[in-house]
Enzyme design. Sequence first.
Site, PDB file in Angstrom:
ATOM      1  N   GLY A 102      27.934  82.717 -10.803  1.00  0.00           N
ATOM      2  CA  GLY A 102      28.332  81.404 -10.333  1.00  0.00           C
ATOM      3  C   GLY A 102      27.566  81.035  -9.081  1.00  0.00           C
ATOM      4  O   GLY A 102      27.214  81.914  -8.285  1.00  0.00           O
ATOM      5  N   GLN A 147      25.139  76.647  -1.596  1.00  0.00           N
ATOM      6  CA  GLN A 147      24.518  77.969  -1.440  1.00  0.00           C
ATOM      7  C   GLN A 147      22.992  77.904  -1.526  1.00  0.00           C
ATOM      8  O   GLN A 147      22.317  78.873  -1.189  1.00  0.00           O
ATOM      9  CB  GLN A 147      25.051  78.943  -2.495  1.00  0.00           C
ATOM     10  CG  GLN A 147      26.532  79.275  -2.329  1.00  0.00           C
ATOM     11  CD  GLN A 147      26.985  80.241  -3.397  1.00  0.00           C
ATOM     12  OE1 GLN A 147      27.401  79.820  -4.462  1.00  0.00           O
ATOM     13  NE2 GLN A 147      26.881  81.532  -3.135  1.00  0.00           N
ATOM     14  N   CYS A 163      29.827  87.503  -3.673  1.00  0.00           N
ATOM     15  CA  CYS A 163      29.239  86.173  -3.496  1.00  0.00           C
ATOM     16  C   CYS A 163      27.758  86.345  -3.174  1.00  0.00           C
ATOM     17  O   CYS A 163      27.399  87.195  -2.352  1.00  0.00           O
ATOM     18  CB  CYS A 163      29.944  85.453  -2.346  1.00  0.00           C
ATOM     19  SG  CYS A 163      29.314  83.804  -2.008  1.00  0.00           S
ATOM     20  N   LEU A 164      26.915  85.537  -3.803  1.00  0.00           N
ATOM     21  CA  LEU A 164      25.477  85.629  -3.541  1.00  0.00           C
ATOM     22  C   LEU A 164      25.161  85.323  -2.075  1.00  0.00           C
ATOM     23  O   LEU A 164      24.144  85.777  -1.562  1.00  0.00           O
ATOM     24  CB  LEU A 164      24.716  84.666  -4.451  1.00  0.00           C
ATOM     25  CG  LEU A 164      24.630  85.087  -5.925  1.00  0.00           C
ATOM     26  CD1 LEU A 164      24.029  83.969  -6.761  1.00  0.00           C
ATOM     27  CD2 LEU A 164      23.825  86.372  -6.089  1.00  0.00           C
ATOM     28  N   HIS A 187      36.569  80.173  -6.921  1.00  0.00           N
ATOM     29  CA  HIS A 187      35.638  80.665  -5.895  1.00  0.00           C
ATOM     30  C   HIS A 187      34.588  79.595  -5.575  1.00  0.00           C
ATOM     31  O   HIS A 187      34.295  79.331  -4.400  1.00  0.00           O
ATOM     32  CB  HIS A 187      34.976  81.958  -6.416  1.00  0.00           C
ATOM     33  CG  HIS A 187      33.919  82.524  -5.527  1.00  0.00           C
ATOM     34  ND1 HIS A 187      34.072  83.721  -4.852  1.00  0.00           N
ATOM     35  CD2 HIS A 187      32.672  82.074  -5.196  1.00  0.00           C
ATOM     36  CE1 HIS A 187      32.981  83.970  -4.157  1.00  0.00           C
ATOM     37  NE2 HIS A 187      32.111  82.986  -4.348  1.00  0.00           N
ATOM     38  N   GLU A 188      34.026  78.976  -6.618  1.00  0.00           N
ATOM     39  CA  GLU A 188      32.954  77.985  -6.410  1.00  0.00           C
ATOM     40  C   GLU A 188      33.503  76.688  -5.822  1.00  0.00           C
ATOM     41  O   GLU A 188      32.843  76.057  -4.983  1.00  0.00           O
ATOM     42  CB  GLU A 188      32.208  77.710  -7.716  1.00  0.00           C
ATOM     43  CG  GLU A 188      31.528  78.924  -8.361  1.00  0.00           C
ATOM     44  CD  GLU A 188      30.635  79.720  -7.419  1.00  0.00           C
ATOM     45  OE1 GLU A 188      30.132  79.141  -6.432  1.00  0.00           O
ATOM     46  OE2 GLU A 188      30.440  80.930  -7.675  1.00  0.00           O
ATOM     47  N   HIS A 213      33.666  76.868  -2.176  1.00  0.00           N
ATOM     48  CA  HIS A 213      32.377  76.614  -1.507  1.00  0.00           C
ATOM     49  C   HIS A 213      32.204  75.134  -1.168  1.00  0.00           C
ATOM     50  O   HIS A 213      31.615  74.792  -0.137  1.00  0.00           O
ATOM     51  CB  HIS A 213      31.209  77.046  -2.398  1.00  0.00           C
ATOM     52  CG  HIS A 213      30.852  78.500  -2.310  1.00  0.00           C
ATOM     53  ND1 HIS A 213      30.455  79.092  -1.134  1.00  0.00           N
ATOM     54  CD2 HIS A 213      30.824  79.476  -3.257  1.00  0.00           C
ATOM     55  CE1 HIS A 213      30.193  80.380  -1.363  1.00  0.00           C
ATOM     56  NE2 HIS A 213      30.422  80.636  -2.644  1.00  0.00           N
TER      57      HIS A 213
HETATM   58  C1  QAP Z   1      31.457  84.183  -7.682  1.00  0.00           C
HETATM   59  O1  QAP Z   1      29.576  85.500  -7.512  1.00  0.00           O
HETATM   60  C2  QAP Z   1      32.467  85.097  -8.298  1.00  0.00           C
HETATM   61  O2  QAP Z   1      26.899  90.836  -3.417  1.00  0.00           O
HETATM   62  C3  QAP Z   1      30.073  84.393  -8.203  1.00  0.00           C
HETATM   63  O3  QAP Z   1      24.493  91.832  -4.025  1.00  0.00           O
HETATM   64  C4  QAP Z   1      32.579  86.420  -7.913  1.00  0.00           C
HETATM   65  O4  QAP Z   1      27.805  85.643  -8.820  1.00  0.00           O
HETATM   66  C5  QAP Z   1      33.316  84.622  -9.234  1.00  0.00           C
HETATM   67  C6  QAP Z   1      26.230  88.921  -6.454  1.00  0.00           C
HETATM   68  C7  QAP Z   1      33.541  87.223  -8.497  1.00  0.00           C
HETATM   69  C8  QAP Z   1      34.262  85.436  -9.796  1.00  0.00           C
HETATM   70  C9  QAP Z   1      34.372  86.734  -9.444  1.00  0.00           C
HETATM   71  C10 QAP Z   1      26.860  89.387  -5.329  1.00  0.00           C
HETATM   72  C11 QAP Z   1      24.994  89.439  -6.766  1.00  0.00           C
HETATM   73  C12 QAP Z   1      26.800  87.874  -7.323  1.00  0.00           C
HETATM   74  C13 QAP Z   1      26.283  90.366  -4.536  1.00  0.00           C
HETATM   75  C14 QAP Z   1      28.405  86.077  -7.873  1.00  0.00           C
HETATM   76  C15 QAP Z   1      25.031  90.878  -4.848  1.00  0.00           C
HETATM   77  C16 QAP Z   1      24.384  90.413  -5.975  1.00  0.00           C
HETATM   78  C17 QAP Z   1      27.923  87.186  -7.034  1.00  0.00           C
HETATM   79 CO    CO Z   2      30.202  82.477  -3.568  1.00  0.00          CO
END
Ligand code: QAP
Ligand code: CO
Length: 173
Positions: free
Chosen positions: A45, A50, A95-96, A137-138, A141
Amino acid sequence: MQLTIVEYPNKKLREISKEVKSFDEKLHSLLDSMYPIMINTNGIGLAAIQVAHAIRVLILNIPDEEGEQTKENLLEIINPVITQKDGESVYQEGCLSVPKFYEDITRYETISINYQDRDGNTKTLEADGLLSIAIQHEIDHLEGILFIDKLSYSRRKKFEKEYKRMLKERKYS
Ligand code: QAP
Ligand code: CO
């Protein structure tokens, strides 16, 4: 369009994103550029803020039952509004914009949203499971809220300490 991921503690992530009013080529170009950066960074996501665009846009690509992330399942969500919410569920989020940190967060189990697609058509979506978590989550943001804001005081302190250390180590590597 060249995009880079904005990382915490950059203040840009605290901006309130603005409603999209023109469903034009500029919006499509942003959406088209957000997808590869999300995939290349192993995301499921991504909100426009971001990648430094403060508009109410997010994309989601949740892996299917086989764990495959296919573009057919890509959701482009613009101007979302939560219309119903129910239950509670805990999921270990990341989270990215907060790399390498994951924590359990409590959210609604199921939600319904109204939103618009890239052409401005109004849609509704009922979500549960990971999709529901990811949408919440999004949407956070878009309000300048990060998942780390939902941690208890002590866990947040622990996060700040670990994250600072991580940034320092990254600088010297
Ligand atoms: C949001 O998060 C989310 O730390 C999207 O090193 C998270 O795509 C929604 C990511 C959990 C639902 C459940 C995070 C990639 C990606 C990192 C992501 C990383 C590399 C996070
Ligand atoms: Co995020």
